[in-house]
Write a protein that holds these residues in place. Structure first.
Motif, PDB file in Angstrom:
ATOM      1  N   GLY A  85      44.338 102.984  58.949  1.00  0.00           N
ATOM      2  CA  GLY A  85      44.293 101.549  58.720  1.00  0.00           C
ATOM      3  C   GLY A  85      43.319 100.857  59.656  1.00  0.00           C
ATOM      4  O   GLY A  85      43.012 101.361  60.738  1.00  0.00           O
ATOM      5  N   VAL A  86      42.828  99.710  59.218  1.00  0.00           N
ATOM      6  CA  VAL A  86      41.830  98.970  59.982  1.00  0.00           C
ATOM      7  C   VAL A  86      41.863  97.510  59.555  1.00  0.00           C
ATOM      8  O   VAL A  86      42.260  97.187  58.436  1.00  0.00           O
ATOM      9  CB  VAL A  86      40.415  99.575  59.771  1.00  0.00           C
ATOM     10  N   LYS A  87      41.436  96.634  60.463  1.00  0.00           N
ATOM     11  CA  LYS A  87      41.280  95.211  60.153  1.00  0.00           C
ATOM     12  C   LYS A  87      39.824  94.859  60.421  1.00  0.00           C
ATOM     13  O   LYS A  87      39.299  95.128  61.507  1.00  0.00           O
ATOM     14  CB  LYS A  87      42.204  94.359  61.020  1.00  0.00           C
ATOM     15  N   LEU A  88      39.166  94.265  59.417  1.00  0.00           N
ATOM     16  CA  LEU A  88      37.739  93.952  59.480  1.00  0.00           C
ATOM     17  C   LEU A  88      37.489  92.479  59.214  1.00  0.00           C
ATOM     18  O   LEU A  88      38.219  91.849  58.446  1.00  0.00           O
ATOM     19  CB  LEU A  88      36.977  94.759  58.411  1.00  0.00           C
ATOM     20  N   PHE A  89      36.436  91.949  59.826  1.00  0.00           N
ATOM     21  CA  PHE A  89      35.915  90.631  59.473  1.00  0.00           C
ATOM     22  C   PHE A  89      34.567  90.894  58.821  1.00  0.00           C
ATOM     23  O   PHE A  89      33.700  91.539  59.423  1.00  0.00           O
ATOM     24  CB  PHE A  89      35.763  89.745  60.708  1.00  0.00           C
ATOM     25  N   ILE A  90      34.406  90.424  57.573  1.00  0.00           N
ATOM     26  CA  ILE A  90      33.216  90.744  56.786  1.00  0.00           C
ATOM     27  C   ILE A  90      32.538  89.454  56.327  1.00  0.00           C
ATOM     28  O   ILE A  90      33.189  88.562  55.787  1.00  0.00           O
ATOM     29  CB  ILE A  90      33.570  91.604  55.556  1.00  0.00           C
ATOM     30  N   ILE A  91      31.235  89.392  56.547  1.00  0.00           N
ATOM     31  CA  ILE A  91      30.409  88.259  56.108  1.00  0.00           C
ATOM     32  C   ILE A  91      29.385  88.789  55.120  1.00  0.00           C
ATOM     33  O   ILE A  91      28.703  89.785  55.402  1.00  0.00           O
ATOM     34  CB  ILE A  91      29.679  87.613  57.304  1.00  0.00           C
ATOM     35  N   ASP A  92      29.284  88.162  53.961  1.00  0.00           N
ATOM     36  CA  ASP A  92      28.215  88.513  53.034  1.00  0.00           C
ATOM     37  C   ASP A  92      27.761  87.254  52.315  1.00  0.00           C
ATOM     38  O   ASP A  92      28.424  86.226  52.345  1.00  0.00           O
ATOM     39  CB  ASP A  92      28.614  89.632  52.068  1.00  0.00           C
ATOM     40  N   GLY A  93      26.575  87.335  51.749  1.00  0.00           N
ATOM     41  CA  GLY A  93      26.044  86.170  51.063  1.00  0.00           C
ATOM     42  C   GLY A  93      24.587  86.327  50.691  1.00  0.00           C
ATOM     43  O   GLY A  93      23.975  87.381  50.893  1.00  0.00           O
ATOM     44  N   ASP A  94      24.043  85.252  50.175  1.00  0.00           N
ATOM     45  CA  ASP A  94      22.677  85.251  49.659  1.00  0.00           C
ATOM     46  C   ASP A  94      21.633  85.630  50.719  1.00  0.00           C
ATOM     47  O   ASP A  94      20.596  86.188  50.383  1.00  0.00           O
ATOM     48  CB  ASP A  94      22.324  83.880  49.080  1.00  0.00           C
ATOM     49  N   PHE A  95      21.918  85.355  51.992  1.00  0.00           N
ATOM     50  CA  PHE A  95      20.956  85.657  53.037  1.00  0.00           C
ATOM     51  C   PHE A  95      20.745  87.158  53.236  1.00  0.00           C
ATOM     52  O   PHE A  95      19.789  87.573  53.873  1.00  0.00           O
ATOM     53  CB  PHE A  95      21.375  85.005  54.370  1.00  0.00           C
ATOM     54  N   LEU A  96      21.595  87.986  52.623  1.00  0.00           N
ATOM     55  CA  LEU A  96      21.459  89.439  52.727  1.00  0.00           C
ATOM     56  C   LEU A  96      20.821  90.072  51.496  1.00  0.00           C
ATOM     57  O   LEU A  96      20.776  91.290  51.377  1.00  0.00           O
ATOM     58  CB  LEU A  96      22.835  90.073  52.986  1.00  0.00           C
ATOM     59  N   LYS A  97      20.304  89.236  50.594  1.00  0.00           N
ATOM     60  CA  LYS A  97      19.642  89.782  49.410  1.00  0.00           C
ATOM     61  C   LYS A  97      18.408  90.570  49.832  1.00  0.00           C
ATOM     62  O   LYS A  97      17.662  90.138  50.700  1.00  0.00           O
ATOM     63  CB  LYS A  97      19.262  88.670  48.438  1.00  0.00           C
ATOM     64  N   ASN A  98      18.204  91.717  49.204  1.00  0.00           N
ATOM     65  CA  ASN A  98      17.044  92.542  49.478  1.00  0.00           C
ATOM     66  C   ASN A  98      15.796  91.825  48.963  1.00  0.00           C
ATOM     67  O   ASN A  98      15.714  91.470  47.799  1.00  0.00           O
ATOM     68  CB  ASN A  98      17.208  93.896  48.791  1.00  0.00           C
TER      69      ASN A  98
END
Length: 117
Positions: A100-113
């Motif tokens: 088990g693990v607890k994560l904080f995840i950020i994603d969005g348009d700024f990570l588009k290739n």
């Protein structure tokens, strides 16, 4: 992405949504903004994602440990206090956690290739 005014987030008040993995479950708490998603995610013991993810993320391991396997066979172990970052469509990855693990995840348009011209 639009501007975001100061906002205090109490993750204790954000609804939890369960997502089944190939084995185990992932529980997501999500804050969604235009072009930006913030998530607190917990993988149960024995969790294995049911897909290869192509999305870009910034991942911070809050507690516990997990592994991300890349399609090329590389395996990266992340423990409490560690992070990884990847842009969309650059490194297919699949996550798992034994205990088990607890994560904080950020994603969005700024990570588009952004293809090179």
């Amino acid at each position: 992405m639009s501007n975001i005014l100061f906002e205090n987030i109490d993750w204790n008040n954000i609804p939890k949504v369960q997502h089944k993995g190939e084995t185990g479950v992932a529980i997501w708490q999500t804050m969604q903004y235009e072009g930006l998603r913030l998530r607190m995610v917990e993988y149960s013991s024995g969790y294995l994602a049911d897909h290869w993810c192509e999305k870009g993320h910034i991942v911070y391991c809050v507690d516990g440990e997990f592994e991300s396997e890349l399609k090329n066979g590389s395996i990266f172990k992340l423990e409490k206090g560690m992070s990884y970052i990847v842009s969309d469509d650059l490194s297919s990855h699949c996550s798992s956690s034994k205990n088990g693990v607890k994560l904080f995840i950020i994603d969005g348009d700024f990570l588009k290739n952004k293809p090179k011209i």
